[in-house]
Design a protein around this motif. Structure first.
Motif, PDB file in Angstrom:
ATOM      1  N   GLU A  14       0.838  -1.198   0.000  1.00 14.19           N
ATOM      2  CA  GLU A  14       0.000   0.000   0.000  1.00 14.19           C
ATOM      3  C   GLU A  14       0.870   1.244   0.000  1.00 14.19           C
ATOM      4  N   ARG A  15       0.300   2.334  -0.496  1.00 14.99           N
ATOM      5  CA  ARG A  15       0.974   3.623  -0.427  1.00 14.99           C
ATOM      6  C   ARG A  15       0.860   4.192   0.990  1.00 14.99           C
ATOM      7  N   THR A  16       1.838   4.996   1.376  1.00 13.96           N
ATOM      8  CA  THR A  16       1.796   5.642   2.679  1.00 13.96           C
ATOM      9  C   THR A  16       1.670   7.156   2.505  1.00 13.96           C
ATOM     10  N   MET A  17       1.261   7.839   3.592  1.00 14.96           N
ATOM     11  CA  MET A  17       1.118   9.293   3.600  1.00 14.96           C
ATOM     12  C   MET A  17       2.030   9.861   4.677  1.00 14.96           C
ATOM     13  N   HIS A  99       2.053  -0.343   7.329  1.00 10.29           N
ATOM     14  CA  HIS A  99       2.982   0.337   6.427  1.00 10.29           C
ATOM     15  C   HIS A  99       3.511   1.630   7.043  1.00 10.29           C
ATOM     16  N   HIS A 100       2.618   2.413   7.668  1.00  7.84           N
ATOM     17  CA  HIS A 100       3.058   3.665   8.265  1.00  7.84           C
ATOM     18  C   HIS A 100       3.963   3.413   9.470  1.00  7.84           C
ATOM     19  N   ARG A 254       1.773  -0.877  -6.119  1.00 10.16           N
ATOM     20  CA  ARG A 254       1.225  -0.797  -4.770  1.00 10.16           C
ATOM     21  C   ARG A 254      -0.259  -0.530  -4.864  1.00 10.16           C
ATOM     22  N   GLN A 257      -4.054   3.467  -0.549  1.00 17.18           N
ATOM     23  CA  GLN A 257      -4.049   3.416   0.912  1.00 17.18           C
ATOM     24  C   GLN A 257      -5.347   2.792   1.419  1.00 17.18           C
ATOM     25  N   LYS A 258      -5.244   2.159   2.583  1.00 20.45           N
ATOM     26  CA  LYS A 258      -6.407   1.538   3.232  1.00 20.45           C
ATOM     27  C   LYS A 258      -7.142   0.583   2.281  1.00 20.45           C
ATOM     28  N   SER A 259      -6.369  -0.302   1.641  1.00 17.46           N
ATOM     29  CA  SER A 259      -6.982  -1.242   0.696  1.00 17.46           C
ATOM     30  C   SER A 259      -7.402  -2.546   1.361  1.00 17.46           C
TER      31      SER A 259
END
Length: 276
Positions: A14-17, A99-100, A254, A257-259
């Protein structure tokens, strides 16, 4: 688990922020401890891990508790076998949840190394699940949109229950609920692309959609938000499959987010790893 940069032995899906990482970094600096394990899956099967679990579970757990939701948590403490250490040396860990927290731990490691050199901050606490043996459920996280309602094609059905019964990840089916003429409409549609459905739906619709996007694991709560006027449309997703998630990673991609919501998880604070 000894940490390394993304993309070698530890893989993200997943992507992170940046904002959640900064928030967790402040918490890690203040507590100097891992409060919750990162959830990772390994391809497996691992006979050494299965032997360890069987050996541990044959005796009384070191700790047992029931949380406020009635879930029973049992913990066993076991020494790590050399067979398991050897087996993991050639494995890749796919981060399922956290992930974060992993990115936060990497940032904190670099900070501490620059000041104090190597230390316990070079590792991070993980729950590692053998996906081939355990086949962990990958539950969906549904989407709530507040803003212009997109054009949605599909079959109208009677209820949320019927929506959820029809959703499958293999054929990219998603559901929706929105208000129309004073009532609530339920719909089942199909999106083009490759599974998992959440990634295909983002590419086809959500990534370019104006308005606010929220993430809700509970489908009934998502439907209730639309009914109450707190959102304009709820988009329901099917459970994903670990194989589909791994396929995305293998292609170098990826997920949004939140998948995914891997389950079950140990409670935060159940095991604490001090970094002092």
């Amino acid at each position: 688990v000894a940490m390394e940069r993304w993309g070698r032995g530890v893989l993200p899906h997943e992507r992170t922020m940046s904002a959640p990482v900064e928030d967790r970094l402040r918490l890690l600096r203040a507590t100097r401890a891992d409060l919750s394990p990162i959830y990772a899956v390994v391809g497996g099967p691992s006979p050494a891990q299965a032997d360890l679990l069987d050996r541990a579970a044959a005796r009384t757990p070191n700790r047992e508790l029931v949380d406020e939701e009635g879930t029973i948590h049992r913990l066993w403490a076991e020494p790590l076998s050399e067979d398991l250490i050897r087996w993991y040396r050639d494995q890749e860990l796919l981060v399922a949840d956290g992930h974060h927290r992993y990115q936060t731990a990497l940032t904190h490691r670099d900070e501490m190394r620059s000041r104090e050199g190597p230390g316990p901050w070079d590792g991070v606490m993980m729950l590692v699940v053998d996906a081939a043996t355990e086949d962990p459920p990958v539950l969906p996280i549904h989407r709530l949109v507040r803003g212009p309602i997109p054009v949605l094609d599909g079959e109208r059905v009677r209820s949320l229950e019927e929506v959820l019964l029809r959703l499958t990840d293999d054929d990219l089916r998603f559901g929706a609920a929105f208000r129309e003429d004073g009532g609530l409409v339920h719909l089942v549609g199909r999106v083009d692309g490759e599974p998992p459905t959440v990634a295909a739906l983002h590419r086809a619709l959500l990534d370019d959609l104006p308005g606010d996007l929220r993430f809700v694991p509970d489908a009934a709560l998502a439907e209730a938000a639309v009914r109450a006027g707190e959102a304009d449309v709820a988009l329901f997703l099917p459970p994903a499959r670990v194989a589909h998630v791994r396929a995305v990673v293998a292609r170098g991609g990826r997920l949004p987010q939140k998948s995914t919501y891997f389950w079950p998880k140990p409670r935060t604070g159940l095991v604490i790893r001090p970094l002092k």
